[in-house]
Design a protein around this motif. Structure first.
Motif, mmCIF file in Angstrom:
data_model
loop_
_atom_site.group_PDB
_atom_site.id
_atom_site.type_symbol
_atom_site.label_atom_id
_atom_site.label_comp_id
_atom_site.label_asym_id
_atom_site.label_seq_id
_atom_site.Cartn_x
_atom_site.Cartn_y
_atom_site.Cartn_z
ATOM 1 N N HIS B 281 0.208 2.400 17.024
ATOM 2 C CA HIS B 281 1.492 2.208 17.485
ATOM 3 C C HIS B 281 1.209 2.935 18.956
ATOM 4 C CE1 HIS B 281 3.516 1.650 13.471
ATOM 5 N NE2 HIS B 281 2.393 2.058 13.129
ATOM 6 N N HIS B 282 1.706 2.056 19.936
ATOM 7 C CA HIS B 282 1.612 2.550 21.288
ATOM 8 C C HIS B 282 2.582 3.491 21.657
ATOM 9 C CE1 HIS B 282 -2.159 1.214 22.856
ATOM 10 N NE2 HIS B 282 -2.079 0.220 22.610
ATOM 11 N N ASP B 283 3.508 3.832 20.698
ATOM 12 C CA ASP B 283 4.478 4.862 21.303
ATOM 13 C C ASP B 283 4.015 6.189 20.274
ATOM 14 O OD1 ASP B 283 5.220 3.596 18.594
ATOM 15 O OD2 ASP B 283 7.202 3.441 19.146
ATOM 16 N N ILE B 284 3.149 6.143 19.697
ATOM 17 C CA ILE B 284 2.521 7.207 19.047
ATOM 18 C C ILE B 284 1.507 7.788 19.289
ATOM 19 C CG2 ILE B 284 2.350 8.209 16.395
ATOM 20 C CD1 ILE B 284 4.263 6.112 15.548
ATOM 21 N N TYR B 285 1.454 8.810 19.881
ATOM 22 C CA TYR B 285 0.059 9.535 20.392
ATOM 23 C C TYR B 285 0.098 10.981 19.965
ATOM 24 C CZ TYR B 285 -0.689 5.822 23.731
ATOM 25 O OH TYR B 285 -0.985 4.551 24.118
ATOM 26 N N SER B 286 1.078 11.414 19.073
ATOM 27 C CA SER B 286 0.846 12.795 18.509
ATOM 28 C C SER B 286 1.886 12.873 17.251
ATOM 29 C CB SER B 286 1.828 13.556 19.754
ATOM 30 O OG SER B 286 3.041 13.241 19.807
ATOM 31 N N ILE B 287 1.906 13.959 16.508
ATOM 32 C CA ILE B 287 2.599 13.934 15.322
ATOM 33 C C ILE B 287 4.239 14.228 16.009
ATOM 34 C CG2 ILE B 287 3.399 15.943 13.688
ATOM 35 C CD1 ILE B 287 0.854 14.386 12.882
ATOM 36 N N GLU B 288 4.664 14.541 17.005
ATOM 37 C CA GLU B 288 5.943 14.569 17.524
ATOM 38 C C GLU B 288 6.433 13.202 17.684
ATOM 39 O OE1 GLU B 288 3.478 16.345 18.684
ATOM 40 O OE2 GLU B 288 4.096 18.500 18.594
ATOM 41 N N ASP B 289 5.617 12.289 18.180
ATOM 42 C CA ASP B 289 5.799 10.944 18.474
ATOM 43 C C ASP B 289 5.942 10.263 16.995
ATOM 44 O OD1 ASP B 289 5.470 11.376 20.976
ATOM 45 O OD2 ASP B 289 3.670 10.166 21.262
ATOM 46 N N LEU B 290 5.167 10.590 15.960
ATOM 47 C CA LEU B 290 5.422 9.916 14.836
ATOM 48 C C LEU B 290 6.740 10.458 14.232
ATOM 49 C CD1 LEU B 290 4.423 8.532 12.083
ATOM 50 C CD2 LEU B 290 3.215 10.871 11.404
ATOM 51 N N ARG B 291 7.005 11.773 14.330
ATOM 52 C CA ARG B 291 8.269 12.004 13.964
ATOM 53 C C ARG B 291 9.392 11.244 14.414
ATOM 54 N NH1 ARG B 291 10.353 17.050 11.722
ATOM 55 N NH2 ARG B 291 12.386 17.795 12.568
ATOM 56 N N GLN B 292 9.086 10.825 15.857
ATOM 57 C CA GLN B 292 10.299 10.013 16.552
ATOM 58 C C GLN B 292 10.536 8.674 15.754
ATOM 59 O OE1 GLN B 292 10.140 9.870 20.913
ATOM 60 N NE2 GLN B 292 10.459 7.653 20.470
ATOM 61 N N LEU B 293 9.489 8.131 15.156
ATOM 62 C CA LEU B 293 9.703 6.880 14.632
ATOM 63 C C LEU B 293 9.932 7.080 13.228
ATOM 64 C CD1 LEU B 293 9.127 3.885 14.524
ATOM 65 C CD2 LEU B 293 6.842 4.158 13.676
ATOM 66 N N VAL B 294 9.636 8.128 12.725
ATOM 67 C CA VAL B 294 10.368 8.519 11.236
ATOM 68 C C VAL B 294 11.919 8.651 11.262
ATOM 69 C CG1 VAL B 294 10.504 10.255 9.522
ATOM 70 C CG2 VAL B 294 8.119 9.587 10.161
ATOM 71 N N TYR B 295 12.054 9.681 12.225
ATOM 72 C CA TYR B 295 13.622 9.756 12.368
ATOM 73 C C TYR B 295 14.423 8.595 13.069
ATOM 74 C CZ TYR B 295 13.878 14.222 10.707
ATOM 75 O OH TYR B 295 13.927 15.283 9.635
ATOM 76 N N SER B 296 13.828 7.881 13.843
ATOM 77 C CA SER B 296 14.458 6.692 14.242
ATOM 78 C C SER B 296 14.702 5.646 13.202
ATOM 79 C CB SER B 296 13.941 5.714 15.427
ATOM 80 O OG SER B 296 12.726 4.944 14.756
ATOM 81 N N LEU B 297 13.904 5.603 12.134
ATOM 82 C CA LEU B 297 13.994 4.741 10.937
ATOM 83 C C LEU B 297 14.955 5.468 9.935
ATOM 84 C CD1 LEU B 297 10.326 3.875 10.049
ATOM 85 C CD2 LEU B 297 12.131 2.280 11.107
ATOM 86 N N LYS B 298 14.946 6.811 9.823
ATOM 87 C CA LYS B 298 16.162 7.222 9.180
ATOM 88 C C LYS B 298 17.409 7.309 9.688
ATOM 89 C CE LYS B 298 13.340 10.895 7.036
ATOM 90 N NZ LYS B 298 13.141 12.088 6.336
ATOM 91 N N GLU B 299 17.446 7.338 11.207
ATOM 92 C CA GLU B 299 18.863 7.197 11.838
ATOM 93 C C GLU B 299 19.348 5.731 11.726
ATOM 94 O OE1 GLU B 299 21.224 8.560 13.654
ATOM 95 O OE2 GLU B 299 20.059 10.655 13.569
ATOM 96 N N ALA B 300 18.391 4.527 11.651
ATOM 97 C CA ALA B 300 18.734 3.246 11.571
ATOM 98 C C ALA B 300 19.341 2.871 10.074
ATOM 99 C CB ALA B 300 17.786 2.402 11.945
ATOM 100 N N THR B 301 18.692 3.825 9.227
ATOM 101 C CA THR B 301 19.178 3.392 7.762
ATOM 102 C C THR B 301 20.140 4.465 7.217
ATOM 103 O OG1 THR B 301 17.156 4.294 7.090
ATOM 104 C CG2 THR B 301 17.121 1.864 7.258
ATOM 105 N N GLY B 302 20.726 5.374 8.145
ATOM 106 C CA GLY B 302 21.492 6.555 7.429
ATOM 107 C C GLY B 302 20.990 7.302 6.652
ATOM 108 N N TYR B 303 19.738 7.640 6.537
ATOM 109 C CA TYR B 303 18.943 8.785 5.960
ATOM 110 C C TYR B 303 19.159 8.422 4.430
ATOM 111 C CZ TYR B 303 19.082 11.417 10.213
ATOM 112 O OH TYR B 303 18.671 11.902 11.637
ATOM 113 N N LYS B 304 19.249 7.297 3.949
ATOM 114 C CA LYS B 304 19.271 7.004 2.665
ATOM 115 C C LYS B 304 17.851 6.585 1.966
ATOM 116 C CE LYS B 304 24.181 5.269 2.772
ATOM 117 N NZ LYS B 304 24.332 4.677 4.130
ATOM 118 N N LYS B 305 16.919 6.361 2.846
ATOM 119 C CA LYS B 305 15.730 5.988 2.121
ATOM 120 C C LYS B 305 14.521 6.714 2.739
ATOM 121 C CE LYS B 305 17.432 1.298 3.319
ATOM 122 N NZ LYS B 305 17.860 0.973 2.038
#
Lengths: 240, 501
Positions: B281-305
């Motif tokens: 994933h060209h926006d993921i070069y670190s665990i911090e970046d992975l955290r960003q994708l994880v949280y963007s998905l959580k934000e997009a789905t209201g922390y329900k999944k």
């Protein structure tokens, strides 16, 4: 409605935005809160300050304006809507965006427009007013990326490896000189009138957004980059 | 003369006395192996086209056909095998990168087969699952670190989102495009019946399946195909695909000739255009970046999944998993190097990555040592072949397992490893409507439900034998395992004792 973002962390701020129920929101004192407008389908956000990473990720129709700079991953996997940034932005704006428009008045970092793709009536557009970093349009599969080079003193306003792995879409560069190291998958030529017609509306909107003179921008040579095949790796493999 | 001519690998043997020349083999073979010669009034076979998928053998109404390996051979050489030589011929001719389908077929250690399961005898009596309750339900997701109470002393619900499964077995990711719509339909419906989840894979979610969201895990990979707001909302959980056991460290590539019709629509890319998933994933070069994708998905789905991060089992997998467990992800899916694929570069598939048994044991151990095992649930995949493998995986530390190759075999796959050809005679790895229609989704559903139900009963019996009555009590219970024929280092990594100890 105005929200003062100063006292909020990103979760609180985004909750506030979502629960406000307002079509038009002004966010002041934005201090790097991430994921603002994530997946938002309608309404408009006007942000003063610096929004954090993943602004407008999965954006689905809303309109976001930033009076300031933005950070990384603006409009990640955006589907519809508009993001305008009056300053510059960080890396990977428009990652895999499928629709909508991103206007950046200033510069963009590395990997702008990576893996942009178009589909049916959806054609994503990203206009970068200044210059873009390396790997612009890497793996681009569709849509239009336009780099204007305003205020850039470089002969070509993009970095290295522009269009690496490109297999769809177009990149328009406002410059008389091509990037130094274009990969084999990319065809480049001076844009003719037919090519320029394609970006006329994008330029008009960009100029309207940032109060710029359209004539000055268009009165300059553009190069257009296209992939030389839709299937860049077809010949690579042999089955065993 | 052709340097690389080789007598066909398989021979189709037809029993002429049995054969009635009914022509079924002719119409059923998409590889055009069989034909009938009017001139000579006899059946003709072209062995060179045979992929050994057994379709003709299975459909022949009189049992007149069998496929055998040819005994044509190179001079015996333990180092230079037939396959090794043929691969060189092929690459010398084409200059191409070798590409293969399905999991690593090489003779590498299968640790499952060197691990034995315990049973109670006198003390801690065994349990009879036919007559006593046995819990196979599992909850996947992050566990809260502590109990919180409100001002009245009542327990506050601070449980992050979970997926609840009736069985500890999920169907793992196979994209629509790599397998057919009927194969997907079989998996979806079976998942609904079994109270578990199937996984959309990275090719988007077909319109027909949006309604089964409670039993669907949707995948977000580097190509982001078919990913949009409704898609993210459509799953019970979202899986970020960082890697795949069959091809760690590289991306995916569905060729343009397979991007047609509904597949183009589901992936939301134009027909005929290659679907390229970049290696990272060209926006993921670190665990911090992975955290960003994880949280963007959580934000997009209201922390329900719950968010799953799937990674291939590689050398430093324990450190990687430690990072993921701190990224905000709720579940880690580990995929071992024997995991299947529609297509992977052969050298990668056969040489990169490590066995799931060792990866799973070391990840579970590391997360425990660091006190973060509760942050995540673990799903293990990458060649779980039977219920005993499931029990061993659970005891090594998995909360549940992913199966895919096993599920395809249940649907009729004969492991001919020709998925890349697009001419799968069993209607699984093909998009040819005539071939796809050979796989009846209702029959597929029935067979998958049968398979997982049978495994679940076997799991209960094995658990009962150990005196264990819930999956939760089995997970990470390595005392229930012993190794046979393993060296001290292998036992150490697996965290189990040798049989007899």
């Amino acid at each position: 409605m105005n929200i003062d973002a100063f006292a909020f962390d990103f979760q609180e701020l985004n909750k506030e935005i979502k629960s406000s129920g307002q079509e038009e929101l002004n966010i002041d004192n934005c201090m790097g809160q991430r994921y603002i407008g994530c997946g938002l389908s309608r309404g408009s956000l006007r942000i003063r300050g610096v929004p954090g990473n993943a602004l407008g990720a999965y954006l689905n129709g809303a309109d976001i304006t930033v009076h300031g700079n933005a950070q990384d991953s603006v409009g990640d996997t955006m589907n519809e809507g508009k993001i305008s940034i009056h300053g510059s932005c960080g890396d990977t704006p428009g990652y895999a965006m499928r629709g909508g428009k991103i206007f950046i008045r200033g510069n963009a970092g590395y990997r702008a427009g990576i893996h942009m793709k178009s589909y049916r009536d959806k054609c994503p557009v990203m206009v970068i007013g200044g210059s873009a970093g390396s790997f612009l349009g890497e793996y681009q599969a569709g849509g239009r990326i336009i780099v204007l080079g305003l205020g850039s003193d470089q002969p070509c306003p993009v970095g290295y490896f522009c269009g690496t792995g490109m297999h769809g879409g177009k990149i328009f560069l406002r410059c008389g000189q091509l990037p130094a190291s274009l990969p084999d998958q990319v065809n480049a030529k001076l844009a003719d009138d037919v090519d320029l017609q394609e970006i006329e509306e994008d330029i008009r909107q960009f100029c309207a957004e940032f109060d710029l003179d359209r004539e000055t921008i268009l009165d300059h040579p553009f190069h257009v980059l296209t992939p030389n095949t839709k299937n860049p790796y077809r010949q690579l493999y042999v089955h065993c | 003369m052709q340097i690389d001519y080789f007598y066909p690998e398989y021979e189709v043997v037809r029993n002429k006395e049995k054969c009635t020349r009914c022509g079924l083999c002719v119409s059923q073979c998409s590889n055009h192996v069989h034909s009938y010669s009017e001139e000579h009034r006899r059946m003709i076979t072209d062995d060179a086209k045979c992929v050994n998928c057994h379709r003709c053998v299975c459909v022949c109404p009189v049992g007149a056909l069998k496929i055998t390996g040819s005994n044509h051979q190179f001079k015996h050489n333990a180092n230079w095998s037939r396959r090794t030589i043929m691969e060189i011929y092929s690459q010398a001719e084409t200059g191409g990168v070798l590409l293969s389908s399905m999991g690593n077929p090489k003779d590498m250690p299968v640790y499952w087969d060197k691990i034995l399961i315990n049973a109670s005898q006198v003390t801690n009596p065994s349990i009879d699952p036919l007559r006593e309750p046995m819990e196979t339900k599992v909850f996947l997701g992050s566990k809260p670190a502590s109990i919180e109470r409100d001002e009245n002393g009542r327990i506050r619900n601070n449980l992050p989102p979970h997926i609840a499964l009736d069985v500890p077995i999920l169907f793992s990711a196979m994209s629509y495009g790599s397998i057919s719509l009927n194969a997907h339909a079989s998996l979806v419906h079976a998942a609904v019946d079994l109270g578990t989840c199937y996984n959309s894979g990275e090719g988007g979610l077909h319109d027909d399946f949006y309604r089964y969201s409670a039993n669907t895990i949707i995948q977000v990979a580097s190509g982001r195909f078919g990913v949009h707001k409704e898609y993210l909302e459509a799953g019970a959980a979202i899986e970020i695909k960082m890697g795949q056991g069959a091809k760690p460290g590289i991306g995916g590539h569905l060729p343009g000739n397979k991007i047609v019709g509904e597949i183009s629509k589901t992936r939301m890319i134009p027909e005929g255009s290659d679907a390229i998933s970049p290696a990272p994933h060209h926006d993921i070069y670190s665990i911090e970046d992975l955290r960003q994708l994880v949280y963007s998905l959580k934000e997009a789905t209201g922390y329900k999944k719950p968010i799953i991060v799937k990674v291939a089992a590689v050398h430093n997998i324990a450190s990687i998993a430690s990072g993921i467990a701190r990224s905000g992800a709720d579940i880690i899916a580990l995929d071992g190097f024997r995991g299947g694929t529609g297509a992977a570069p052969t050298r990668i598939r056969d040489n990169v990555g490590i066995p799931i048994e060792l990866a799973l044991a070391s990840v579970d151990e590391r997360l425990r040592q660091e006190g973060i095992r509760g942050n995540v649930s673990l799903i293990a995949g990458g060649s779980i072949r039977n219920s005993a493998d499931v029990v061993k995986a659970l005891a090594l530390g998995a909360d549940a397992v992913y199966i895919a190759t096993g599920a395809l075999v249940a649907l009729g796959c004969h492991l001919c490893r020709g998925c890349h050809s697009g001419t799968c005679n069993w209607g699984i790895a093909t998009q040819d409507p005539a071939l796809v229609s050979r796989l009846d989704p209702e029959e597929g559903r029935r067979r998958l439900v049968n398979l997982v139900s049978a495994w679940t009963h076997e799991i209960k019996e094995m658990m009962g034998g150990m005196g264990i009555n819930s999956i939760e009590a089995l997970t990470g219970n390595r005392l229930m395992l012993r190794g046979v024929g393993l060296n001290a280092k292998e036992l150490e990594v697996l965290g189990i004792m040798h049989a007899g100890e």
